[in-house]
Structures are given as C-alpha cells and as structure tokens.
Write a protein that holds these residues in place. Sequence first.
Motif, mmCIF file in Angstrom:
data_model
loop_
_atom_site.group_PDB
_atom_site.id
_atom_site.type_symbol
_atom_site.label_atom_id
_atom_site.label_comp_id
_atom_site.label_asym_id
_atom_site.label_seq_id
_atom_site.Cartn_x
_atom_site.Cartn_y
_atom_site.Cartn_z
ATOM 1 N N SER A 166 0.852 -1.184 0.000
ATOM 2 C CA SER A 166 0.000 0.000 0.000
ATOM 3 C C SER A 166 0.891 1.238 0.000
ATOM 4 O O SER A 166 1.608 1.492 0.968
ATOM 5 C CB SER A 166 -0.900 -0.002 1.238
ATOM 6 N N PHE A 167 0.867 1.986 -1.094
ATOM 7 C CA PHE A 167 1.689 3.185 -1.188
ATOM 8 C C PHE A 167 0.966 4.360 -0.544
ATOM 9 O O PHE A 167 -0.230 4.543 -0.724
ATOM 10 C CB PHE A 167 2.021 3.503 -2.650
ATOM 11 N N ILE A 168 1.691 5.135 0.216
ATOM 12 C CA ILE A 168 1.112 6.258 0.937
ATOM 13 C C ILE A 168 1.408 7.538 0.163
ATOM 14 O O ILE A 168 2.566 7.967 0.064
ATOM 15 C CB ILE A 168 1.708 6.363 2.353
ATOM 16 N N PRO A 169 0.398 8.154 -0.433
ATOM 17 C CA PRO A 169 0.650 9.397 -1.158
ATOM 18 C C PRO A 169 0.994 10.527 -0.201
ATOM 19 O O PRO A 169 0.441 10.628 0.889
ATOM 20 C CB PRO A 169 -0.684 9.658 -1.866
ATOM 21 N N LYS A 170 1.937 11.353 -0.589
ATOM 22 C CA LYS A 170 2.303 12.468 0.268
ATOM 23 C C LYS A 170 2.911 13.568 -0.592
ATOM 24 O O LYS A 170 3.358 13.348 -1.711
ATOM 25 C CB LYS A 170 3.307 12.027 1.333
ATOM 26 N N SER A 171 2.911 14.756 -0.042
ATOM 27 C CA SER A 171 3.557 15.884 -0.687
ATOM 28 C C SER A 171 4.702 16.331 0.212
ATOM 29 O O SER A 171 4.473 16.832 1.314
ATOM 30 C CB SER A 171 2.561 17.034 -0.898
ATOM 31 N N VAL A 172 5.921 16.077 -0.231
ATOM 32 C CA VAL A 172 7.096 16.371 0.585
ATOM 33 C C VAL A 172 8.026 17.290 -0.188
ATOM 34 O O VAL A 172 8.393 17.002 -1.329
ATOM 35 C CB VAL A 172 7.845 15.074 0.961
ATOM 36 N N SER A 173 8.382 18.388 0.418
ATOM 37 C CA SER A 173 9.326 19.308 -0.225
ATOM 38 C C SER A 173 10.710 18.673 -0.278
ATOM 39 O O SER A 173 11.109 17.937 0.630
ATOM 40 C CB SER A 173 9.401 20.616 0.551
ATOM 41 N N ALA A 174 11.427 18.920 -1.339
ATOM 42 C CA ALA A 174 12.785 18.401 -1.464
ATOM 43 C C ALA A 174 13.668 18.997 -0.371
ATOM 44 O O ALA A 174 13.460 20.139 0.073
ATOM 45 C CB ALA A 174 13.344 18.748 -2.844
ATOM 46 N N LEU A 175 14.635 18.220 0.071
ATOM 47 C CA LEU A 175 15.582 18.730 1.055
ATOM 48 C C LEU A 175 16.400 19.863 0.440
ATOM 49 O O LEU A 175 16.852 19.769 -0.706
ATOM 50 C CB LEU A 175 16.520 17.612 1.520
ATOM 51 N N SER A 176 16.579 20.900 1.203
ATOM 52 C CA SER A 176 17.382 22.027 0.712
ATOM 53 C C SER A 176 18.853 21.642 0.694
ATOM 54 O O SER A 176 19.277 20.678 1.347
ATOM 55 C CB SER A 176 17.184 23.247 1.612
ATOM 56 N N ALA A 177 19.626 22.394 -0.058
ATOM 57 C CA ALA A 177 21.070 22.151 -0.118
ATOM 58 C C ALA A 177 21.687 22.293 1.272
ATOM 59 O O ALA A 177 22.585 21.532 1.649
ATOM 60 C CB ALA A 177 21.723 23.128 -1.101
ATOM 61 N N ALA A 178 21.191 23.255 2.048
ATOM 62 C CA ALA A 178 21.717 23.455 3.403
ATOM 63 C C ALA A 178 21.382 22.261 4.289
ATOM 64 O O ALA A 178 22.210 21.820 5.097
ATOM 65 C CB ALA A 178 21.139 24.735 4.007
ATOM 66 N N ALA A 179 20.168 21.708 4.143
ATOM 67 C CA ALA A 179 19.772 20.544 4.939
ATOM 68 C C ALA A 179 20.624 19.336 4.588
ATOM 69 O O ALA A 179 21.082 18.595 5.473
ATOM 70 C CB ALA A 179 18.305 20.242 4.727
ATOM 71 N N ILE A 180 20.845 19.124 3.303
ATOM 72 C CA ILE A 180 21.681 17.994 2.876
ATOM 73 C C ILE A 180 23.096 18.152 3.414
ATOM 74 O O ILE A 180 23.706 17.197 3.909
ATOM 75 C CB ILE A 180 21.680 17.881 1.337
ATOM 76 N N ALA A 181 23.607 19.374 3.371
ATOM 77 C CA ALA A 181 24.950 19.616 3.904
ATOM 78 C C ALA A 181 24.985 19.349 5.409
ATOM 79 O O ALA A 181 25.949 18.779 5.935
ATOM 80 C CB ALA A 181 25.376 21.058 3.604
ATOM 81 N N GLY A 182 23.916 19.745 6.120
ATOM 82 C CA GLY A 182 23.864 19.501 7.556
ATOM 83 C C GLY A 182 23.830 18.025 7.886
ATOM 84 O O GLY A 182 24.486 17.567 8.838
ATOM 85 N N LEU A 183 23.077 17.255 7.117
ATOM 86 C CA LEU A 183 23.010 15.809 7.336
ATOM 87 C C LEU A 183 24.348 15.148 7.015
ATOM 88 O O LEU A 183 24.792 14.242 7.737
ATOM 89 C CB LEU A 183 21.899 15.196 6.485
ATOM 90 N N ARG A 184 24.973 15.602 5.956
ATOM 91 C CA ARG A 184 26.278 15.027 5.585
ATOM 92 C C ARG A 184 27.350 15.361 6.613
ATOM 93 O O ARG A 184 28.313 14.610 6.785
ATOM 94 C CB ARG A 184 26.679 15.512 4.196
ATOM 95 N N ALA A 185 27.169 16.477 7.301
ATOM 96 C CA ALA A 185 28.138 16.830 8.346
ATOM 97 C C ALA A 185 27.967 15.935 9.583
ATOM 98 O O ALA A 185 28.895 15.770 10.373
ATOM 99 C CB ALA A 185 27.969 18.295 8.738
ATOM 100 N N ALA A 186 26.767 15.358 9.741
ATOM 101 C CA ALA A 186 26.497 14.529 10.920
ATOM 102 C C ALA A 186 27.095 13.134 10.799
ATOM 103 O O ALA A 186 27.460 12.520 11.802
ATOM 104 C CB ALA A 186 24.993 14.426 11.153
#
Length: 473
Positions: A4-24
């Motif tokens: 069962s696929f759950i439809p959702k509307s999710v904004s793409a991760l920002s470049a700053a968010a991706i950088a923050g996650l990669r720093a972790a």
Amino acid sequence: MSASFIPKSVSALSAAAIAGLRAALPPDRIYFEAADCLPYAYDNSRRVSLPQAVAFPMDENEVVALVRACRQFRIALTPRGRGTNTTGATVPVEGGVVVSMERMNRILSLSPGDRLIECEAGCTNSDVQRAAAAHGLFWAPDPTSADFASVGGNIACGAGGPRAVKYGTARENVLGLNAVLGTGELIRSGCHTTKGVVGYDLTRLLVGSEGTLGLITRATLKLLPRPAGLRTLRVAYRDVSSAIQAVTRIMGQPAAPCALEFFDTDAVALAQAWRDCGIPADTGALLLIDVDGDGAGLEADTIAISNAARGDGLVELRSAASRAESEDLWAARKALSPSLRKLAPRKINEDVAVPITRLPELVSGLGALSREHGLRIVSFGHAGNGNLHVNILADPSDPAQAGAIEACLHAMFRLVLSLDGTLSGEHGVGIDKRDFVAWEVAAPALAVMRQIKRVFDPEGILNPGKTLPDAAE
C-alpha cells in the motif's frame, strides 16, 4: 495483500539541509538516492512511503548529531530497527530521514551476578538470547520475529510473545534506557538494579512509544534464570467454546504456564496442513501449553495445569514426547500468520487483548461479527494473557467483502473495548490504529500525552504521524 503506497507531498531537502546531514555522518553511511532508500520505505505492514535519506549511525554521538541536524532543518526523522512490525510504525509517512539502528548492534556488557545485559538498540532479540543462554539466563520477550527483530524495536513497540503470560512483556523486563530526544539531548533513564524509585519512571514511558519521544540507542535488560525443565502439552477440544473455557480454568488456578496459545478451527486446519502433527480429526480448537520449572515443581505444575485443561469438550491431552516434537508443534504455531494468506488475498491482522475472564465473550462476539459481515475471521495467539491475533480475511475483488471490512473492523474494536480490553496487546499502534486511540484513551489523558510529546520533541520531528491521533481528531 499487495503493498500500500502512501501518497504524500514532501518538499525536497534544501542544499543546506543535505549539507547539515552530511556533516552529521560520513558519506558512506547516509544515502540520498531513491534506489538506496527504497528498502527502508516499508515494513511488515506492507505500507510504502519513500524517505528522502537513510542514515546508519554507529554510536550515540552520531545519533545526537543526526537528530540535531534534523531539528535545525525541521526534517522528519523515523527510527527503524529491522522493520518487522505490522502496524506501519517504521514507515516514513512524511518522508525525511530514516535512522536505521542496524549497525549499532553490540552487546556492551553482561553481568550474570546482576542478571542483566546491556546492549545497543540494533542487537537482535536472538543475539541477546544466545549471549544470555551461555550463562543459563534469558530475556523474557520472545516475539515470533525474534531471529530478526531488534531489541530497540521490541522495546519501542512493547513486544511480548508467548511466554509473556508468565514472564511479562518488554515493559516489565527493561531496567534502563539511553535515548536521544527530539531536542538532540541524550538521556539515561532507569538504573542497573531491579529496585529503583528515584525520579519519574521515564523508562516505562519510552517503552511502547514507537520512537515518538526519543530514539532508543542502548538498553539495560533484566535477565531471568532459565528453568531446567520444559513440558509441552497439546490439548484438543471439539469446539472453540470448550477450549476458551479451559483457558479460564487454567489461568484461574495457582500453577502458571510459561505459554498458553489458542488455535481456533481454521487455525487448527492450517497448522495441520503445514505439517501433519497427528491432530485428531474431530478437533475444533486447540491449546498449546508450555510448562517450565525444575524437578518436583515442574511435575506438580504440569499435573495441575493438565487437570485444569480437562473438562467438557476435551478430545485429547497429549504431552510432547521429545524436545523435537515440542519444536515441531511450535513451528506450526509460528507458521500460522503467513499461512493465512492462502485463505484470502487480504488479511487484516489485529492483536487485541481482553481480561482472561472475558475471552469467552470476545470469541463468541467475533463469531457473530463474522456471520453478520460475511467475512472469515481466524483467531489464534496468546490466550494466557487474553491477547488474541484476530485476522479478518477478505477478497478485495468481491465488492461485498471489500465494503464490509471497515464496518467489521470498527465493530470488533467496539466489542473489545466493551469487554474492558485494549486495541493493541503487543504490536503497537503505528499508523494502523492511531485513528482509534481516542476510542480507548479519554480526551484528558490524550491531552497530557500530547503535552509530554511536546516536551520530548518540541518540533514534532520524531516519527510523525504515529501513535497519537491529531488533536483535531
């Protein structure tokens, strides 16, 4: 049942968010490509929702760094053990980051003298059992998925299993926890002793919270001495009513079984089809009972439980002749859930629980619901603590059956609550039951729970969409 696929509307991760996650985390332990994330988009509920990233921390410091990054950028964060739960508790319904604890899988210490073991959340239940068994000890929770399920997942869902009737669930067998809150703070709850009343009991609050209050990283588990002897009894009855009445007799006398499992008529047929165990042909229901203990005590308990099992409707009472025969009987029990898919394309599996003395009313009521809604209902499970796995079976291609599922499910929940029962005995709430929580928990108590959630997770990033219904609901 198909995914069962759950439809959702999710904004793409920002470049700053991706950088923050990669720093972790190092780059080889955080994935962003959809193909890498897909295996972590679903669990045993067969719901699917793709995360935007999957992270694999190796220690508590990395979990802290990851949570802080998610809090900074308001990214949803879904903790995951091995994905064996059936309620959608580890499906990332709002995208974001799945935090897999599978690489935090070390046993940190084991003290036979203190009867405890300390391990990371990613250890499997079977890892703990093997380590404890080397010292003649065991951890009480024994879910069917023990070979694969993680300790962190067992604790987050409040898992139990067959022997919970004598030894309790995860909630009674965890001494302390380490967890990272939604604030990014690491806390330690509980202690290394079986007695301890300093401060509020945050350990029992975290158990069963499904990662909505904190990410469990480490657990101190209470171990129990393994009894020297075990007897397995297979008790056949002519009908379901006779078997359920026997359960109330068994649990109403002093000798406690280690496990007491119930099979209704369809479950008996499935077990026999899976492996011929010589069940009498006129069997309409079955009890599978384990009795454990030592010496004369084991013998006395076996006699007492056998005597209580005898009564109207008894077809056969048989004691397993060997450990191999006992294991065969339990293998048939564990095969029941997947075997049900042979009976119907769709299976709705609920794990409701009622007081033991109300089991006859529950079973009778389920029969009435099956007839009323024209749906097959198969029940089996942990009758010794009133916890039955109730399976509503349907063919979605049949409009009448498809249209009856929701009404039947709702009526079943109302029946359980009318019997002073609970909507989930050990599988948790996840997505599947969150909309029904308010049926069981009154508004004032729900308001307090939401306040607790805000203290532990101010931004609401931890496993959103699970456990508690929205305030408007």
